[in-house]
Design an enzyme around this catalytic site. Structure first.
Site, PDB file in Angstrom:
ATOM      1  N   SER A   1     105.781  50.888  45.108  1.00 25.85           N
ATOM      2  CA  SER A   1     105.220  50.513  46.399  1.00 25.85           C
ATOM      3  C   SER A   1     103.778  50.070  46.250  1.00 25.85           C
ATOM      4  CB  SER A   1     105.310  51.692  47.364  1.00 25.85           C
ATOM      5  OG  SER A   1     104.935  52.868  46.714  1.00 25.85           O
TER       6      SER A   1
ATOM      7  N   HIS B   1     111.067  45.771  46.335  1.00 29.63           N
ATOM      8  CA  HIS B   1     110.624  46.948  47.068  1.00 29.63           C
ATOM      9  C   HIS B   1     111.500  47.211  48.291  1.00 29.63           C
ATOM     10  CE1 HIS B   1     107.256  49.059  49.492  1.00 29.63           C
ATOM     11  NE2 HIS B   1     107.919  49.935  48.772  1.00 29.63           N
TER      12      HIS B   1
ATOM     13  N   GLU C   1     111.199  43.638  50.029  1.00 31.41           N
ATOM     14  CA  GLU C   1     110.116  42.744  49.622  1.00 31.41           C
ATOM     15  C   GLU C   1     110.361  42.352  48.160  1.00 31.41           C
ATOM     16  OE1 GLU C   1     106.116  44.212  51.987  1.00 31.41           O
ATOM     17  OE2 GLU C   1     106.762  45.421  50.309  1.00 31.41           O
TER      18      GLU C   1
ATOM     19  N   ASN D   1     103.036  47.913  52.977  1.00 29.17           N
ATOM     20  CA  ASN D   1     102.092  49.010  52.760  1.00 29.17           C
ATOM     21  C   ASN D   1     100.637  48.578  52.940  1.00 29.17           C
ATOM     22  OD1 ASN D   1     103.841  51.133  52.440  1.00 29.17           O
ATOM     23  ND2 ASN D   1     104.120  50.774  50.255  1.00 29.17           N
TER      24      ASN D   1
END
Ligand code: 3HC
Length: 284
Positions: free
Chosen positions: A119, A140, A152, A190
């Site tokens: 991440s 991800h 992702e 994130n």
């Protein structure tokens, strides 16, 4: 190249979900853990999730059985030898991930593609740890993997465009919506989510409101499915702390600096749902 056989390194919170969705989409899937005990726990949790899905009428008994038939567990990375794609979902530890990629590079065929579910760690660094940087991407997923629609795909300056295309098609084949981002710590989700979660901890610590009210406010005021403290407990307090530190190291911006309360929670062992206590108590 078509991605058929898939390997997943790690059968923890993320790895088990990734292995499940790959097997459910019809891929022969090998999933590894570092010992038999952790592997058995991960496999049991996949079976439990599928069985709940059958109870909820989301899938048939036959679909559950064929998913389980597509899944093989192992404690030996050598079993990834015939995989077209290997997705690394090990603990968020830089050295460990680099070591895994070095090992996989010697085990898998030259055409195999490697993806990391990190991440926050640097995909370029993982790519150059292998002899095939043009075939390494970030891949991800989001927790809980079987329910969250997004993946992702992270492209580096070394990866071949065709590989990004293959991995994107693979993600779509899992029934996910795929977005592509450059290799910058935190990627899209994130990068924006972590400052929000850290901000919630800061305003709680300054006494703005109770955590229950902050959760309600963000759920009902913004239409989010969960408030920030419920989400922090789901993601893991330790994981959030780890990600925040890496993001702060990368960008040196105060918005990514882990607040003191977050650090105390980690030290106190309140890591969220997985330890039975985070911001909320799950012992009951
Ligand atoms: N099998 C199949 N389907 C299932 C299932 C199962 N075992 N369990 C639940 N479902 C289905 C439900 O039937 C429901 O389907 P429906 O919408 O068609 O009725 C759907 O999944 C949602 O399940 P629930 O109704 O039981 O649960 P909620 O509505 O409370 O949703 C949630 C749960 C999807 C987790 C939602 O609360 C949510 O989206 N939360 C936010 C999670 C989030 O933000 N995750 C990202 C974290 S960040 C991250 O992971 C990145 C990392 O790097 C930190």
């Amino acid at each position: 190249m078509t991605i058929e056989r898939v390997g997943v390194v790690g059968c923890g919170l993320m790895g088990r979900g990734i292995a499940q969705v790959c097997a459910q989409a019809g891929h022969a899937t090998v999933v590894s853990e570092i010992n038999d005990e952790l592997l058995a726990a991960g496999m049991a949790s996949i079976e439990k999730f599928l069985s709940k899905g059958v109870d909820k009428g989301k899938l048939s008994e036959e679909e559950m059985q064929s998913t389980l038939d597509n899944l093989t567990g192992t404690t030996d990375l050598a079993d990834f030898a015939g995989c077209d794609l290997v997705i690394e979902a090990a603990t968020e530890n830089r050295e460990m991930k680099l070591e895994i990629f070095r090992s996989l590079d010697g085990i898998c065929g030259p055409e195999a593609v490697f993806g990391s579910n990190t991440s926050s760690l640097n995909i370029t660094e993982m790519a150059v740890a292998t002899g095939r940087p043009e075939r390494v991407v970030g891949l991800h997923f989001f927790n809980p993997v079987p329910l969250m629609k997004l993946v992702e795909v992270i492209s580096t300056m070394l990866v071949e465009d065709s590989v990004v295309g293959e991995v994107k098609a693979f993600g779509e084949g899992l029934g996910k919506v795929v977005v592509v981002a450059r290799d910058r710590t935190g990627f899209i989700v994130n990068r924006l989510l972590v400052p929000y979660l850290l901000g919630a901890i800061r305003v709680l610590d300054e006494g703005l409101a109770t955590m229950e009210d902050i959760d309600q406010a963000m759920k009902l005021g913004c239409g989010y499915p969960m408030g920030p403290f419920t989400l922090l407990d789901l993601v893991g307090i330790d994981t959030t702390y780890y990600i925040a530190n890496i993001m702060y190291e990368e960008f040196r911006e105060p918005q990514f600096a882990p607040p003191p309360l977050l650090r105390r929670m980690v030290l106190a062992g309140r890591h969220g749902r997985k330890t039975g206590r985070g911001f909320y108590d799950y012992s009951g």
